[in-house]
Scaffold this active site. Structure first.
Site, PDB file in Angstrom:
ATOM      1  N   ARG A  53       0.830  -1.215   0.000  1.00  0.00           N
ATOM      2  CA  ARG A  53       0.000   0.000   0.000  1.00  0.00           C
ATOM      3  C   ARG A  53       0.861   1.260   0.000  1.00  0.00           C
ATOM      4  O   ARG A  53       0.471   2.270  -0.578  1.00  0.00           O
ATOM      5  CB  ARG A  53      -0.920   0.000   1.216  1.00  0.00           C
ATOM      6  N   LYS A 214     -15.877 -17.005   5.276  1.00  0.00           N
ATOM      7  CA  LYS A 214     -17.327 -16.841   5.431  1.00  0.00           C
ATOM      8  C   LYS A 214     -18.096 -16.627   4.134  1.00  0.00           C
ATOM      9  O   LYS A 214     -17.741 -15.768   3.334  1.00  0.00           O
ATOM     10  CB  LYS A 214     -17.589 -15.629   6.326  1.00  0.00           C
ATOM     11  N   GLY A 367      -6.877  -8.282   0.496  1.00  0.00           N
ATOM     12  CA  GLY A 367      -7.043  -9.097   1.699  1.00  0.00           C
ATOM     13  C   GLY A 367      -6.041 -10.242   1.786  1.00  0.00           C
ATOM     14  O   GLY A 367      -4.883 -10.110   1.388  1.00  0.00           O
ATOM     15  N   GLY A 390     -11.886  -5.146   1.486  1.00  0.00           N
ATOM     16  CA  GLY A 390     -13.311  -4.832   1.609  1.00  0.00           C
ATOM     17  C   GLY A 390     -13.797  -3.989   0.436  1.00  0.00           C
ATOM     18  O   GLY A 390     -14.882  -4.215  -0.112  1.00  0.00           O
TER      19      GLY A 390
HETATM   20  P1  AMP Z   1     -11.696 -14.090   4.619  1.00  0.00           P
HETATM   21  O1  AMP Z   1     -11.234 -12.963   5.474  1.00  0.00           O
HETATM   22  O2  AMP Z   1     -13.151 -14.397   4.716  1.00  0.00           O
HETATM   23  O3  AMP Z   1     -11.222 -13.965   3.173  1.00  0.00           O
HETATM   24  O4  AMP Z   1     -11.009 -15.377   5.186  1.00  0.00           O
HETATM   25  C1  AMP Z   1      -9.631 -15.553   5.288  1.00  0.00           C
HETATM   26  C2  AMP Z   1      -9.381 -16.565   6.355  1.00  0.00           C
HETATM   27  O5  AMP Z   1     -10.092 -17.739   6.049  1.00  0.00           O
HETATM   28  C3  AMP Z   1      -7.935 -16.969   6.508  1.00  0.00           C
HETATM   29  O6  AMP Z   1      -7.455 -16.509   7.739  1.00  0.00           O
HETATM   30  C4  AMP Z   1      -7.974 -18.482   6.446  1.00  0.00           C
HETATM   31  O7  AMP Z   1      -7.189 -19.090   7.443  1.00  0.00           O
HETATM   32  C5  AMP Z   1      -9.426 -18.783   6.688  1.00  0.00           C
HETATM   33  N1  AMP Z   1      -9.829 -20.073   6.114  1.00  0.00           N
HETATM   34  C6  AMP Z   1      -9.736 -20.474   4.856  1.00  0.00           C
HETATM   35  N2  AMP Z   1     -10.161 -21.736   4.723  1.00  0.00           N
HETATM   36  C7  AMP Z   1     -10.527 -22.156   5.945  1.00  0.00           C
HETATM   37  C8  AMP Z   1     -11.043 -23.380   6.457  1.00  0.00           C
HETATM   38  N3  AMP Z   1     -11.243 -24.441   5.666  1.00  0.00           N
HETATM   39  N4  AMP Z   1     -11.316 -23.425   7.774  1.00  0.00           N
HETATM   40  C9  AMP Z   1     -11.099 -22.378   8.583  1.00  0.00           C
HETATM   41  N5  AMP Z   1     -10.617 -21.199   8.157  1.00  0.00           N
HETATM   42  C10 AMP Z   1     -10.329 -21.087   6.843  1.00  0.00           C
END
Ligand code: AMP
Length: 411
Positions: A53, A214, A367, A390
Site C-alpha cells: 500500500r 465466510k 485481503g 473490503g
Molecule cells: P476471509 O477474510 O473471509 O477472506 O477469510 C480468510 C481466512 O479464512 C484466513 O485466515 C484463512 O485461514 C481462513 N480459512 C480459509 N479456509 C478455511 C477453512 N477451511 N477453515 C477455517 N478457516 C479457513
C-alpha cells in the site's frame, strides 16, 4: 458516474469516470492527499510485513511533488478507536515512505492541531508533510463535518488515493470532498480501470475463484458474479456451507447454517444461467485447528465427525487448476484453506502459482489472498493485486464506493 444495468437484476457495476490529478492544475497548490498506509505490521517490533500500500502510493506523491504541489499526506493506521496510542503512530509508515522516496517525511505531533496547522501553512511547493494517524481523532470514523472542515482548511485541493478506505464514508474520505475540489490519484484510477474492465468487458472465459472463511461476507459478490462470470469456483472455509447445502457431511468444518438456503439458491441459479459452478471434491482435514495438526485426506461430501476441512485436496487442486487453464480473466478473492498453517497452505499456493503462470488477466481482490501471493513470491506476474480487500469486494458486488462517487466527474 453511470450505472450499467444488467437484465432484470439491476446494477452490477458502477462505471466511474473521475477526474484525476492529471485533469487539474496542481502547481502552487496545497494538496491534501488521502493515502492508505494501513499496512500489516508486527505489533511487537513495528516491522512492516507487506509494504504494497505504501509503494503503490508513490506515483501520485511523486507526481504532485514534481509538479509543484505542497503535499499534506494523511492516512489511518490500525484501530486506535479515537484515542492517541503511540503503538498506532504513523511513524512506522512514514519512515518506510521516507526510505522509498529517498527524502525525509516529517510527521506532525498532532492530528490537525496547532502543530499540523502551523506546518501545513509553512509548507512550500515540492515539500511534504504527514499528518499523524487520523483515527486518533474519534471524529474521523464518525464522518464528523467539523473534522472534515479542519482537514479541508489545510489545503486547496483534495486527492483521494486510499482505495482500501473507499468503502467507508469517513471525515477524510467522503466528508472532505464536500469542501474541496476532489480528484482521484493514480492508485485509485488503476484499481477502477482494471476491475471495471474485468466486469464490463472481460477477456473470456471469466473465471472467479472465491474462498476465505465466510459465505456471509461474499454473498453480494457471488450473486453479482453469477451474471457475469463463465465459471465460479468456491474453495476454503466457505465451501462447506455449499457442500452441506447439497447434502454432504462436513464434520466439524466451518458451516454457516443460516446460509444454506442462499447456497442452494446460488447453485440453482448457476445451473439456470449456464455458469459452471465448481466445488471441492476432496479436502485435507484435521482433528484440531492447529498448525501442528496432521493433514488427513477426505472426500468433500463425507467428512467424518470430529474432522474439519482446512484445505482443498490434491484432486480439487487439479480440478480447479484445469478450470483456470483456459481462462481469459481470473478474479480471485479468499484463500483455499488455512494458508497461515504451512501444512494446509498447498491449495492456496497452487492457485497462486497457477495464476502467476497464467496468460490470463489476473486480478486478486486484496485481503488474505493478496498477502498469500506476496508471501509466496508470485506478486510480480499478477496483472493486478488490489490494495483494498473490503473495497474490492464491494466494487465486485456492484456497490457504489462512498469515497469515490463524490470525486469530480470528467466532463
Ligand atoms: P476471509 O477474510 O473471509 O477472506 O477469510 C480468510 C481466512 O479464512 C484466513 O485466515 C484463512 O485461514 C481462513 N480459512 C480459509 N479456509 C478455511 C477453512 N477451511 N477453515 C477455517 N478457516 C479457513
Amino acid at each position: 458516474m453511470s450505472l450499467i444495468e444488467y437484465g432484470q437484476k439491476g446494477v452490477y457495476f458502477v462505471k466511474y469516470n473521475k477526474k484525476t490529478v492529471r485533469d487539474v492544475e496542481v502547481a502552487g497548490k496545497k494538496v491534501l492527499l488521502r493515502c492508505d498506509f494501513n499496512v500489516p505490521h508486527d505489533e511487537k517490533t513495528g516491522k512492516i510485513l507487506d509494504d504494497t500500500r505504501i509503494s503503490a502510493s508513490l506515483p501520485t506523491i511523486q507526481y504532485l511533488l514534481e509538479n509543484g504541489a505542497a503535499v499534506i499526506l494523511c492516512s489511518h493506521f490500525g484501530r486506535p478507536k479515537g484515542v492517541w496510542k503511540p503503538e498506532f503512530s504513523l511513524s512506522i509508515a512514514g519512515e518506510h515512505l521516507a526510505t522509498l522516496l529517498g527524502r525525509p517525511v516529517p510527521l506532525t505531533r498532532d492530528v490537525v492541531g496547532e502543530d499540523t496547522k502551523a506546518r501545513a501553512a509553512a509548507l512550500r511547493p515540492g515539500e511534504l508533510l504527514l499528518i499523524e494517524n487520523l483515527r486518533f481523532r474519534p471524529e474521523e470514523e464518525k464522518n464528523d463535518p467539523e473534522f472534515s472542515k479542519e482537514l479541508a482548511s489545510l489545503a486547496d485541493l483534495f486527492v483521494f488515493d486510499a482505495f482500501g478506505a473507499s468503502h467507508r464514508a469517513h471525515a477524510s474520505t467522503a466528508g472532505v470532498t464536500k469542501l474541496l475540489p476532489s480528484v482521484a490519484g493514480f492508485l485509485v484510477e488503476r484499481e477502477l480501470e482494471v476491475m471495471g474492465n474485468a466486469l464490463e468487458n472481460p477477456r473470456r472465459p471469466l473465471v472467479a475463484i472465491l474462498g476465505g472463511s465466510k459465505v456471509s461476507d461474499k454473498i453480494g459478490v457471488i450473486r453479482n458474479l453469477l451474471d457475469i462470470a463463465d465459471t465460479i469456483i468456491i474453495g476454503g472455509g466457505m465451501s462447506y456451507t455449499f457442500q452441506a447445502a447439497r447434502g454432504g457431511q462436513v464434520g466439524s468444518s466451518l458451516l454457516e447454517a443460516d446460509r444454506l438456503d442462499f447456497a442452494r439458491e446460488m447453485m440453482d441459479l448457476a445451473e439456470k444461467k449456464g455458469v459452471c459452478f465448481l466445488l471441492p471434491v476432496d479436502d485435507m482435514a484435521a482433528s484440531e485447528f492447529s498448525p501442528s495438526a496432521e493433514p488427513i485426506p477426505v472426500d468433500s461430501l463425507a467428512i467424518p465427525e470430529g474432522l474439519m476441512g482446512l484445505d482443498i485436496g490434491p484432486k480439487t487442486i487439479d480440478l480447479f487448476c484445469q478450470a483456470l487453464a483456459d481462462a481469459g480473466t481470473i478474479i480471485w478473492n479468499g484463500p483455499m484453506g488455512v494458508f497461515e498453517f504451512p501444512a494446509f497452505s498447498k491449495g492456496t499456493f497452487a492457485i497462486a502459482k497457477t495464476m502467476a503462470e497464467s496468460t490470463a488477466i489476473t486480478i486478486i481482490g486484496g485481503g488474505d489472498s493478496a498477502s498469500a501471493v506476496e508471501h509466496m513470491g508470485f506478486a510480480d506476474t499478477i496483472t493486478h493485486i488490489s490494495t483494498g480487500g473490503g473495497a474490492s469486494l464491494e466494487f465486485l458486488e456492484g456497490l457504489a464506493l462512498p469515497g469515490i462517487v463524490c470525486l469530480l466527474d470528467r466532463e
